[in-house]
Design an enzyme around this catalytic site. Structure first.
Site, PDB file in Angstrom:
ATOM      1  N   ILE A 194     -13.023  -9.049  -6.446  1.00  0.00           N
ATOM      2  CA  ILE A 194     -14.085  -9.476  -7.356  1.00  0.00           C
ATOM      3  C   ILE A 194     -15.065 -10.378  -6.605  1.00  0.00           C
ATOM      4  O   ILE A 194     -14.649 -11.400  -6.060  1.00  0.00           O
ATOM      5  CB  ILE A 194     -13.501 -10.250  -8.558  1.00  0.00           C
ATOM      6  CG1 ILE A 194     -12.481  -9.386  -9.303  1.00  0.00           C
ATOM      7  CG2 ILE A 194     -14.611 -10.702  -9.497  1.00  0.00           C
ATOM      8  CD1 ILE A 194     -11.732 -10.142 -10.394  1.00  0.00           C
TER       9      ILE A 194
ATOM     10  N   GLU B 180     -15.472 -15.519   0.273  1.00  0.00           N
ATOM     11  CA  GLU B 180     -15.321 -14.596  -0.860  1.00  0.00           C
ATOM     12  C   GLU B 180     -13.877 -14.134  -1.036  1.00  0.00           C
ATOM     13  O   GLU B 180     -13.400 -13.939  -2.160  1.00  0.00           O
ATOM     14  CB  GLU B 180     -16.227 -13.383  -0.672  1.00  0.00           C
ATOM     15  CG  GLU B 180     -16.331 -12.483  -1.883  1.00  0.00           C
ATOM     16  CD  GLU B 180     -17.002 -13.183  -3.060  1.00  0.00           C
ATOM     17  OE1 GLU B 180     -16.289 -13.467  -4.053  1.00  0.00           O
ATOM     18  OE2 GLU B 180     -18.210 -13.438  -2.985  1.00  0.00           O
TER      19      GLU B 180
ATOM     20  N   ASP C 141      -0.761 -21.492  -6.591  1.00  0.00           N
ATOM     21  CA  ASP C 141      -1.795 -20.625  -6.023  1.00  0.00           C
ATOM     22  C   ASP C 141      -2.981 -20.501  -6.975  1.00  0.00           C
ATOM     23  O   ASP C 141      -4.144 -20.567  -6.557  1.00  0.00           O
ATOM     24  CB  ASP C 141      -1.210 -19.241  -5.728  1.00  0.00           C
ATOM     25  CG  ASP C 141      -2.244 -18.255  -5.229  1.00  0.00           C
ATOM     26  OD1 ASP C 141      -2.584 -18.309  -4.044  1.00  0.00           O
ATOM     27  OD2 ASP C 141      -2.726 -17.445  -6.044  1.00  0.00           O
TER      28      ASP C 141
ATOM     29  N   LYS D 251      -7.433 -20.078   0.838  1.00  0.00           N
ATOM     30  CA  LYS D 251      -7.596 -20.834  -0.408  1.00  0.00           C
ATOM     31  C   LYS D 251      -6.922 -22.207  -0.352  1.00  0.00           C
ATOM     32  O   LYS D 251      -7.433 -23.179  -0.896  1.00  0.00           O
ATOM     33  CB  LYS D 251      -7.068 -20.031  -1.596  1.00  0.00           C
ATOM     34  CG  LYS D 251      -5.674 -19.490  -1.402  1.00  0.00           C
ATOM     35  CD  LYS D 251      -5.311 -18.492  -2.470  1.00  0.00           C
ATOM     36  CE  LYS D 251      -3.968 -17.824  -2.183  1.00  0.00           C
ATOM     37  NZ  LYS D 251      -4.044 -16.838  -1.084  1.00  0.00           N
TER      38      LYS D 251
ATOM     39  N   VAL E 246      -3.872  -9.035   6.380  1.00  0.00           N
ATOM     40  CA  VAL E 246      -5.303  -9.031   6.096  1.00  0.00           C
ATOM     41  C   VAL E 246      -6.107  -8.901   7.385  1.00  0.00           C
ATOM     42  O   VAL E 246      -7.105  -8.184   7.441  1.00  0.00           O
ATOM     43  CB  VAL E 246      -5.717 -10.297   5.319  1.00  0.00           C
ATOM     44  CG1 VAL E 246      -7.234 -10.340   5.119  1.00  0.00           C
ATOM     45  CG2 VAL E 246      -5.012 -10.341   3.968  1.00  0.00           C
TER      46      VAL E 246
ATOM     47  N   LYS F 119      -7.043 -21.663  -6.351  1.00  0.00           N
ATOM     48  CA  LYS F 119      -8.210 -20.815  -6.588  1.00  0.00           C
ATOM     49  C   LYS F 119      -9.122 -21.415  -7.656  1.00  0.00           C
ATOM     50  O   LYS F 119     -10.355 -21.378  -7.525  1.00  0.00           O
ATOM     51  CB  LYS F 119      -7.751 -19.415  -6.996  1.00  0.00           C
ATOM     52  CG  LYS F 119      -7.011 -18.687  -5.891  1.00  0.00           C
ATOM     53  CD  LYS F 119      -6.368 -17.408  -6.395  1.00  0.00           C
ATOM     54  CE  LYS F 119      -5.595 -16.707  -5.290  1.00  0.00           C
ATOM     55  NZ  LYS F 119      -4.844 -15.517  -5.788  1.00  0.00           N
TER      56      LYS F 119
ATOM     57  N   VAL G 154     -10.632 -16.045  -3.337  1.00  0.00           N
ATOM     58  CA  VAL G 154     -10.363 -15.986  -4.780  1.00  0.00           C
ATOM     59  C   VAL G 154     -10.575 -14.561  -5.277  1.00  0.00           C
ATOM     60  O   VAL G 154     -11.637 -13.973  -5.056  1.00  0.00           O
ATOM     61  CB  VAL G 154     -11.291 -16.934  -5.569  1.00  0.00           C
ATOM     62  CG1 VAL G 154     -10.993 -16.851  -7.067  1.00  0.00           C
ATOM     63  CG2 VAL G 154     -11.163 -18.364  -5.082  1.00  0.00           C
TER      64      VAL G 154
END
Length: 449
Positions: free
Chosen positions: A148, A141, A213, A117, A24, A217, A144
């Site tokens: 979206i 943001e 997980d 998270k 990421v 979230k 989760v």
């Protein structure tokens, strides 16, 4: 940190430090270089990537375009003292190092963006308290349902609405596995191996497949909605590792239901919170039934805006990087506009989570029973003693399952019953010994007919 002291809008700049160059982190760097000029044009200010920090930066920066003004380091200590840095992007993952980084960044008057998270779900109160104490903002943001914008929707778009309930497919790995079990008839183990081969599941996938997980979230969303920390440990959590493809296919073909791992949150009339994670059999006409592979989906029930539905990719480096840059644009704009930090609401009142024993569901039960007279009567007697009403009984062969000689497969579908009653029934079935053995159990989401 004052940005307004610079003499003109054209000379304004926002300084960024990015910590963590995993998948990421590298995707965020690449996307930042692609979108930087556009973001600067929108903001009317320069965005400077001043620091890249990773424990092993040499191997991870070879393919990145790094400006001469960007310092590459292994330790984030010096960066925290750099007054040019306005925003710290935390992408190292894990708990303790990330916690220390975020708390120290806030204490050094820097806003924070994180995709972590686990950290947010575990240290929600501590982190938000620190952000309030130091008047800094924290953005998350990407933590989760990556693609979206659910955090922004809840914090801003639905600020005037009360969210009564939330359901979500919040883990792309488990949704991919369930999709392959349904569409290809793969066993759980085969579907997991396929997910691992495609890079959608970790070598040690416990957090994903056991629902942990999803619980992290769901904890973030529930805490944001309720205004108080709803810790993951308060949730009832079940994963998908015990699921059998035969049950999923039977539900699909004979009951008009498909299986999804859902995070479920609801405000009860008595003030309690229904807060749980487990596989659910949902109607094949439900919007979630068409959410396949690594996609996520979230449904919200609100008092003002009605029902809202969101869908998008929930896994992958680029969707997460896009969410990080979205937060970066918001954070930079807040600083440039000299707006005060906005943080999650805080309440000293501890949330009261509804005990799982009090939750009502309809159930799917597959029993392996001796094929002889009187056994079905024993099964009916167990259900009657637990005060569970049977809606449907299915007997006979089940695809992919062939009973041993002298055994029979019996599938029960019940009307709504409390979890306590079902547990009592399961205990009594165990007392029947070899006459009746419990092969599987699944909950329905919504009533059965």
């Amino acid at each position: 940190m004052e940005l307004g002291k610079l003499s003109s809008m054209n000379s304004l700049s926002v300084g960024i430090a990015l910590v963590g160059l995993g998948h990421v982190g590298r995707a965020t760097c690449q996307l930042f270089e692609e979108r930087r000029r556009r973001m600067e044009a929108i903001l009317g200010a320069k965005i400077r990537l001043l620091w890249l920090i990773d424990r092993h930066p040499r191997n991870k920066t070879t393919k990145l375009r790094i400006s001469s003004q960007t310092q590459v380091a292994r330790d984030f200590g010096p960066m925290l003292k750099d007054n040019r840095v306005n925003i710290v992007v935390e992408l190292i993952g894990g708990l303790e190092d990330a916690r220390r980084l975020i708390l120290e960044a806030l204490a050094n008057s820097k806003d924070v963006i994180t995709a972590n998270k686990l950290l947010l779900a575990t240290c929600w109160e501590e982190i938000h308290q620190a952000s309030r104490e130091h008047n800094r903002a924290i953005y998350y943001e990407a933590s989760v349902a990556s693609a979206i914008p659910i955090i922004r929707s809840i914090r801003e778009g639905l600020a005037s609405s009360k969210i009564m309930a939330l359901q979500g497919i919040l883990n792309g790995t488990t949704n991919f596995i369930l999709t392959r079990m349904i569409h290809e008839g793969l066993s759980y183990g085969e579907a997991l191996k396929k997910a691992q081969a495609l890079g959608l599941a970790e070598a040690k996938p416990t957090l994903d497949i056991e629902g942990i997980d999803t619980a992290h979230k769901l904890s973030i969303l529930a805490s944001l909605i309720s205004g108080s920390w709803v810790a993951p440990r308060l949730a009832h959590i079940e994963g998908i590792s015990g699921l059998n493809t035969a049950d999923i296919l039977f539900a699909q073909q004979h009951l008009g239901r498909t299986c999804r791992l859902l995070g479920l949150f609801r405000r009860e009339d008595n003030g309690q919170l229904d807060f749980r994670v487990h596989p659910c059999l949902i109607p094949t006409k439900h919007p979630f039934a068409t959410v396949h592979d690594e996609y996520n989906a979230i449904w919200l029930k609100t008092d003002r805006a009605g029902d809202l539905y969101f869908q998008g990719k929930g896994a992958g480096a680029l969707p997460a990087a896009n969410a990080v840059l979205s937060d970066l644009a918001d954070a930079a704009k807040r600083l440039l506009d000299s707006r005060p930090a906005t943080n999650a609401a805080s309440s000293e009142q501890r949330p009261k989570v509804k005990p799982m024993d009090e939750v009502s569901s309809s159930y799917y039960l597959r029993l392996d029973a001796k094929d002889r007279p009187g056994v079905l009567a024993k099964i009916a007697q167990v259900m009657a003693r637990a005060e569970i009403s049977i809606a449907q009984v299915h007997q006979g062969p089940v695809r992919a399952l062939t009973p041993k000689p002298g055994r029979a497969t019996i599938i029960l579908v019940t009307h709504r019953a409390k979890e306590r009653a079902m547990r009592q029934a399961l205990t009594r079935f165990k007392g029947l010994g070899s006459d009746v053995q419990i092969a599987s159990r699944l909950r329905f989401e919504g009533d059965v007919r």
